[in-house]
Design an enzyme around this catalytic site. Structure first.
Site, PDB file in Angstrom:
ATOM      1  N   LYS A   8       4.244   1.749  -6.203  1.00  0.00           N
ATOM      2  CA  LYS A   8       5.260   0.848  -6.740  1.00  0.00           C
ATOM      3  C   LYS A   8       4.614  -0.377  -7.366  1.00  0.00           C
ATOM      4  O   LYS A   8       5.110  -0.902  -8.371  1.00  0.00           O
ATOM      5  CB  LYS A   8       6.246   0.456  -5.640  1.00  0.00           C
ATOM      6  CG  LYS A   8       7.051   1.624  -5.081  1.00  0.00           C
ATOM      7  CD  LYS A   8       7.978   1.157  -3.982  1.00  0.00           C
ATOM      8  CE  LYS A   8       8.706   2.328  -3.328  1.00  0.00           C
ATOM      9  NZ  LYS A   8       7.776   3.189  -2.552  1.00  0.00           N
TER      10      LYS A   8
ATOM     11  N   CYS B 213      13.126   4.277   2.882  1.00  0.00           N
ATOM     12  CA  CYS B 213      13.294   5.724   2.749  1.00  0.00           C
ATOM     13  C   CYS B 213      14.086   6.242   3.947  1.00  0.00           C
ATOM     14  O   CYS B 213      13.819   7.309   4.469  1.00  0.00           O
ATOM     15  CB  CYS B 213      11.965   6.443   2.599  1.00  0.00           C
ATOM     16  SG  CYS B 213      10.891   6.305   4.025  1.00  0.00           S
TER      17      CYS B 213
ATOM     18  N   ALA C   3       0.836  -1.205   0.000  1.00  0.00           N
ATOM     19  CA  ALA C   3       0.000   0.000   0.000  1.00  0.00           C
ATOM     20  C   ALA C   3       0.869   1.253   0.000  1.00  0.00           C
ATOM     21  O   ALA C   3       1.957   1.261   0.578  1.00  0.00           O
ATOM     22  CB  ALA C   3      -0.917  -0.004   1.221  1.00  0.00           C
ATOM     23  N   PRO C   4       0.386   2.327  -0.653  1.00  0.00           N
ATOM     24  CA  PRO C   4      -0.909   2.475  -1.319  1.00  0.00           C
ATOM     25  C   PRO C   4      -0.943   2.052  -2.773  1.00  0.00           C
ATOM     26  O   PRO C   4      -1.950   2.212  -3.440  1.00  0.00           O
ATOM     27  CB  PRO C   4      -1.160   3.982  -1.214  1.00  0.00           C
ATOM     28  CG  PRO C   4       0.197   4.577  -1.306  1.00  0.00           C
ATOM     29  CD  PRO C   4       1.102   3.628  -0.571  1.00  0.00           C
ATOM     30  N   GLY C   5       0.153   1.496  -3.310  1.00  0.00           N
ATOM     31  CA  GLY C   5       0.090   0.917  -4.641  1.00  0.00           C
ATOM     32  C   GLY C   5       0.909   1.609  -5.703  1.00  0.00           C
ATOM     33  O   GLY C   5       0.865   1.191  -6.868  1.00  0.00           O
TER      34      GLY C   5
ATOM     35  N   GLU D 101      -0.538  -6.607   2.095  1.00  0.00           N
ATOM     36  CA  GLU D 101      -0.750  -5.440   2.952  1.00  0.00           C
ATOM     37  C   GLU D 101      -1.448  -5.908   4.224  1.00  0.00           C
ATOM     38  O   GLU D 101      -2.525  -6.485   4.158  1.00  0.00           O
ATOM     39  CB  GLU D 101      -1.580  -4.370   2.249  1.00  0.00           C
ATOM     40  CG  GLU D 101      -1.885  -3.162   3.100  1.00  0.00           C
ATOM     41  CD  GLU D 101      -0.643  -2.545   3.737  1.00  0.00           C
ATOM     42  OE1 GLU D 101      -0.677  -2.314   4.966  1.00  0.00           O
ATOM     43  OE2 GLU D 101       0.346  -2.302   3.020  1.00  0.00           O
TER      44      GLU D 101
END
Length: 347
Positions: free
Chosen positions: A162, A282, A158-160, A185
Site C-alpha cells: 500500500k 481485512c 510493512a511490507p510496503g 513499522e
C-alpha cells in the site's frame, strides 16, 4: 494495515515463496485448549457464529463460499517503474492469461490455475515493475487518493504494498511534487522487508520510521493518513485453515480491537484540519470495523464520515454495512474480505 494471524505477521510480501499482500496479523499465543470448530468449515465456531449473527444465514453462506474458494492471483503494474501496457505485454509474452479490473486500470487478475510461481519467473517481477497484491488491499490507497505534494502517513506500513501504491498514485513530475510518505513499522525485521520492497519498487519519497505509530509525538501533522489496522484477518481465512483454527481466538479479537481504537485515535490526532484518513482492515466483523469507527467519531465531533468514492466500485462484492458510505467487501474468488471507511477532519 489489516491483521491476519498467519504468515509473517499476516502481511503478504513480495519475496519469493510468499503470497501477495493481503493483511497484517498479530503474533497470537496459542490458546490454552483447542477451540470448538465449525463442523463444515473447520474454522472457530465463535467466528462462524459472529458472521451468522451479523449477516444472517444468507450472508454466512456467501462468506463461507468465499472462505472455501481458491482465490485468483492478482497483481498491479508498478507505475513507478512500468506502464500497464508494459505489464500486459510481459504477461502475454509469458502466455499468462489475465483480465482487467473496472475500478483500477493498473490491476490484473490472472486466469484460474495460474499461481504466483509463474509471476516470479518474469523479468518484470525481478525488476520491480509489478507487485503481487490482493485486489482488496489495493482499495485503501485508491480511496485515500494521495495528492501530489501532500504529507501522508502510513501508520502500519510493512511490507510496503500500500505504501508503494500511494507513491505511484502521487508520483510528482509534471503534475507537481510527489507526495511525501512517512511509513511506520514497529517490527524491525518487517521494517527491513519494507525498506527492501520500497527500494525494489522505486518508491524513493518515503521515510521509514521504526516505531509504533501509537507513540508518534502530537507535533506531527499530516494531510492524509492511511491506517490499515491490525485485525483478526476474518476476511482472509480459508476453510479448514488449521492455523486460524488454533489462533483466531476471542482473546486475539479483544487485543486487536484495543490496538485499532488506539491507532485510530492517534491517526485523528495527527491529521490536519481538512485532512482525510482511511481506516481499513481485512476483517468482516463489525466489532473491528463499524464499532471502531463509530467510537472514534463519538470522541471526535470535529470529524465526519465521507463516502468511499471510487468509480467502478459497484462491481466489488459487498456485505451489508451500517455505516453509510463505508464498504465491507465479501470474501470471494477474486476478493479477500475487507473493510474500508474514510473520515475527514472538518475543523
Amino acid at each position: 494495515m489489516a491483521m491476519d494471524p498467519r504468515r509473517d505477521g499476516g502481511r503478504r510480501g513480495q519475496g519469493r515463496g510468499r503470497r501477495h499482500e493481503g493483511a497484517r496479523g498479530a503474533r497470537p499465543a496459542a490458546p490454552q485448549k483447542p477451540q470448538e470448530l465449525d463442523g463444515e468449515l473447520g474454522l472457530p465456531a465463535h467466528l462462524v457464529a459472529s458472521v451468522r449473527a451479523t449477516y444472517g444465514e444468507e450472508g454466512l453462506a456467501r462468506v463461507a463460499e468465499g472462505w472455501s474458494a481458491t482465490r485468483a492471483v492478482t497483481l498491479r503494474a508498478n507505475a513507478l517503474r512500468a506502464t500497464r501496457e508494459e505489464i500486459a505485454v510481459a504477461l502475454d509474452d509469458a502466455h499468462i492469461a489475465w483480465d482487467g479490473v473496472p475500478w483500477y486500470a493498473d490491476a490484473f487478475v490472472l486466469a484460474d490455475g495460474v499461481r504466483e510461481r509463474s509471476v516470479w519467473n518474469l523479468d518484470a517481477y525481478e525488476q520491480g515493475k509489478l507487485y503481487l497484491q490482493s485486489l482488496s488491499s489495493m482499495l485503501p490507497p485508491l480511496v485515500l487518493a494521495p495528492r501530489p505534494g501532500a504529507d501522508v502517513l502510513d501508520m502500519c506500513a510493512a511490507p510496503g504494498g500500500k505504501t508503494s501504491e500511494m507513491c505511484a498514485l502521487a508520483p510528482g513530475g509534471a503534475c507537481g511534487r510527489a507526495a511525501r510518505v512517512t511509513a511506520c513499522e514497529l517490527s524491525h525485521p518487517r521494517a527491513e522487508r519494507l525498506e527492501h520492497n520500497l527500494a525494489k519498487l522505486g518508491a524513493t519519497n518515503v521515510q521509514v520510521m521504526r516505531t509504533d505509530a501509537r507513540r508518534l509525538d502530537e507535533w506531527f501533522s499530516f494531510d492524509q493518513v492511511l491506517l490499515d489496522a491490525p485485525c483478526t484477518g476474518s476476511g482472509t481465512v480459508h476453510a479448514h485453515d488449521e492455523h486460524a483454527a488454533r489462533t483466531l481466538t476471542p482473546e486475539l479479537a479483544a487485543r486487536v480491537e484495543r490496538s485499532q481504537a488506539a491507532l485510530l485515535e492517534k491517526g485523528l490526532q495527527v491529521l490536519k484540519p481538512g485532512g482525510e484518513l482511511v481506516y481499513s482492515t481485512c476483517s468482516i466483523l463489525p466489532r473491528e470495523n463499524e464499532d471502531i469507527v463509530e467510537g472514534a467519531l463519538a470522541r471526535h465531533p470535529e470529524c465526519e464520515l465521507v463516502p468511499v468514492g471510487l468509480a467502478g466500485i459497484e462491481r466489488v462484492p459487498t456485505l451489508p454495512c451500517r455505516l453509510d458510505g463505508a464498504l465491507t467487501v465479501c470474501p470471494s474468488r477474486l476478493y479477500e474480505g475487507f473493510f474500508v471507511a474514510k473520515l475527514r477532519k472538518v475543523g
